[in-house]
Design an enzyme around this catalytic site. Structure first.
Site, PDB file in Angstrom:
ATOM      1  N   ASP A  39      31.368  59.128  47.869  1.00 44.81           N
ATOM      2  CA  ASP A  39      30.630  57.931  47.456  1.00 44.81           C
ATOM      3  C   ASP A  39      30.954  56.764  48.367  1.00 44.81           C
ATOM      4  OD1 ASP A  39      29.107  56.239  45.397  1.00 44.81           O
ATOM      5  OD2 ASP A  39      31.054  55.219  45.549  1.00 44.81           O
TER       6      ASP A  39
ATOM      7  N   TYR B 193      30.543  47.927  51.296  1.00 43.58           N
ATOM      8  CA  TYR B 193      31.912  48.232  51.707  1.00 43.58           C
ATOM      9  C   TYR B 193      32.083  48.006  53.212  1.00 43.58           C
ATOM     10  CZ  TYR B 193      31.970  50.751  47.214  1.00 43.58           C
ATOM     11  OH  TYR B 193      31.866  51.097  45.886  1.00 43.58           O
TER      12      TYR B 193
ATOM     13  N   LYS C  20      24.670  53.117  47.580  1.00 48.44           N
ATOM     14  CA  LYS C  20      24.221  52.133  46.603  1.00 48.44           C
ATOM     15  C   LYS C  20      23.116  51.250  47.163  1.00 48.44           C
ATOM     16  CE  LYS C  20      28.741  52.436  44.532  1.00 48.44           C
ATOM     17  NZ  LYS C  20      29.427  53.141  45.623  1.00 48.44           N
TER      18      LYS C  20
ATOM     19  N   GLY D  90      37.813  53.872  40.109  1.00 51.21           N
ATOM     20  CA  GLY D  90      38.997  53.096  39.752  1.00 51.21           C
ATOM     21  C   GLY D  90      39.891  53.736  38.719  1.00 51.21           C
TER      22      GLY D  90
ATOM     23  N   ASN E  32      42.855  51.825  38.084  1.00 53.50           N
ATOM     24  CA  ASN E  32      42.629  50.410  37.745  1.00 53.50           C
ATOM     25  C   ASN E  32      43.077  49.476  38.864  1.00 53.50           C
ATOM     26  OD1 ASN E  32      43.010  51.185  34.374  1.00 53.50           O
ATOM     27  ND2 ASN E  32      41.277  49.975  35.102  1.00 53.50           N
ATOM     28  N   SER E  33      42.518  49.699  40.050  1.00 55.32           N
ATOM     29  CA  SER E  33      42.802  48.874  41.233  1.00 55.32           C
ATOM     30  C   SER E  33      44.253  48.962  41.688  1.00 55.32           C
ATOM     31  CB  SER E  33      42.435  47.406  41.000  1.00 55.32           C
ATOM     32  OG  SER E  33      41.088  47.257  40.658  1.00 55.32           O
TER      33      SER E  33
ATOM     34  N   LEU F 260      48.041  51.542  38.002  1.00 54.71           N
ATOM     35  CA  LEU F 260      48.551  52.833  37.531  1.00 54.71           C
ATOM     36  C   LEU F 260      49.136  53.694  38.648  1.00 54.71           C
ATOM     37  CD1 LEU F 260      45.765  53.684  34.937  1.00 54.71           C
ATOM     38  CD2 LEU F 260      48.213  53.413  34.432  1.00 54.71           C
ATOM     39  N   ALA F 261      49.127  53.156  39.854  1.00 58.56           N
ATOM     40  CA  ALA F 261      49.668  53.922  40.989  1.00 58.56           C
ATOM     41  C   ALA F 261      50.805  53.171  41.671  1.00 58.56           C
ATOM     42  CB  ALA F 261      48.562  54.217  41.999  1.00 58.56           C
TER      43      ALA F 261
END
Length: 324
Positions: A45, A50, A76, A224, A227-228, A231-232
């Site tokens: 995607d 971008y 998109k 995501g 969550n940007s 969580l990483a």
């Protein structure tokens, strides 16, 4: 006619290769895409937004190596690119291509956008076109006015392009559930790209959107899943510095994962992929080693006790499907 959806469970999200937050050289970006292919990813995607076309150029450079029928590609519409030698700012992307991004959800702009994307990619067809953002800002505020413009423009154009066989499917690529619900009520989408609204930290899609999708046979791509980055191991949530309450919630999830020897990143990815309406998840990655990490994390062991503790602590919804 069944709705078209991409293959999963793991895809590749192209925002980082548009120099999101930091610049990435061509060799590094191309190595990340090649690593995705080598780990079995067959859904990619991207978007004109971008890097003002940079991500699409990079995707095309690598994907043209492979048989076109062997992968699914989405991009998109809603952002036309106009040549501009001044290289205007296009946050959060750094040093993109020399184009000015113009928001346009009209019928004619949508048709042109699909054609322009094919040229930037160097490919004769994209599979899925998502209407990008439908919002006054990247967090999805004030979307209703833009939706009205798209309803008679982009949504109608993409339906026609699908009927003509130019694309195989269309949907919205957004950060809110409400525009997707409205699209289901007023149009005939195939698949949604929903970023950040179904994750270990935030699950509003469970309440209304996912049940509607299940009823209509419409699938969802989860963007995501980290969550940007929160969580990483990062500090961002929804593309900006995480609020204290989200950091605290992440820390509680992390403690449960660590107590059972599980990687919170594996839990984040596998949780998103477990819902039956989710066709694929598309974590972004700038480098090959991160792509390989995501592939490994998709199959890493997350003990059942993790999911039970998360439910008991009300950190995930009791209704949320979890991996077996």
């Amino acid at each position: 006619m069944p709705h078209f959806a991409p293959p999963g469970p793991l895809g590749f999200g192209g925002a980082p290769l548009g120099n999101m937050f930091e610049e990435v050289d061509d060799a590094t970006a191309e190595a990340a895409l090649a690593a995705a292919w080598d780990t079995g990813v067959r859904y990619f995607d991207t978007a004109p937004h971008y890097g003002s076309g940079l991500s699409e150029h990079r995707f095309g450079t690598i994907l043209r190596r492979y048989p076109r029928e062997d992968f699914v590609l989405s991009t998109k519409v809603g952002r036309l690119l106009r040549p501009d030698a001044s290289r205007p700012d296009n946050p959060p992307f750094k040093n993109g291509l020399p184009f000015r991004v113009e928001i346009d959800y009209s019928y004619d702009a949508t048709v042109r956008s699909v054609e322009d994307s094919c040229q930037r990619l160097g490919l004769a067809q994209i599979d899925i076109a998502f209407v990008h953002d439908l919002a006054a800002d990247h967090l999805g505020e004030e979307w209703t006015e833009q939706f009205e413009l798209a309803r008679t423009g982009a949504l109608r154009a993409l339906t026609d392009l699908r009927d003509q066989g130019v694309i195989k499917g269309w949907g919205l690529g957004v950060n809110l559930t409400e525009p997707c619900i409205r699209a289901l009520e007023e149009a005939d989408p195939d698949v949604f790209l929903l970023a950040g609204r179904y994750s270990l930290l935030d699950q509003p899609a469970l309440d209304q959107l996912f049940p509607m999708c299940a009823e209509r046979g419409v699938r969802v791509v989860v963007g995501g899943p980290y969550n940007s980055g929160l969580l990483a191991g990062g500090r961002n949530f929804d593309y900006q510095e995480a609020p204290p309450e989200m950091v605290a919630k992440r820390d509680k999830i992390l403690a449960i994962c660590e107590r059972h020897g599980a990687d919170i990143r594996a839990a984040a990815l596998q949780f998103c992929a477990a819902h039956p309406v989710v066709a694929a998840i598309i974590p972004g990655a700038k480098r090959a080693e991160k792509v390989e990490d995501n592939a490994r994390l998709m199959t890493a062991t997350v003990p059942a006790a993790v999911w039970q503790e998360l439910r008991d602590a009300s950190l995930i919804s009791a209704d949320a499907p979890v991996p077996n």
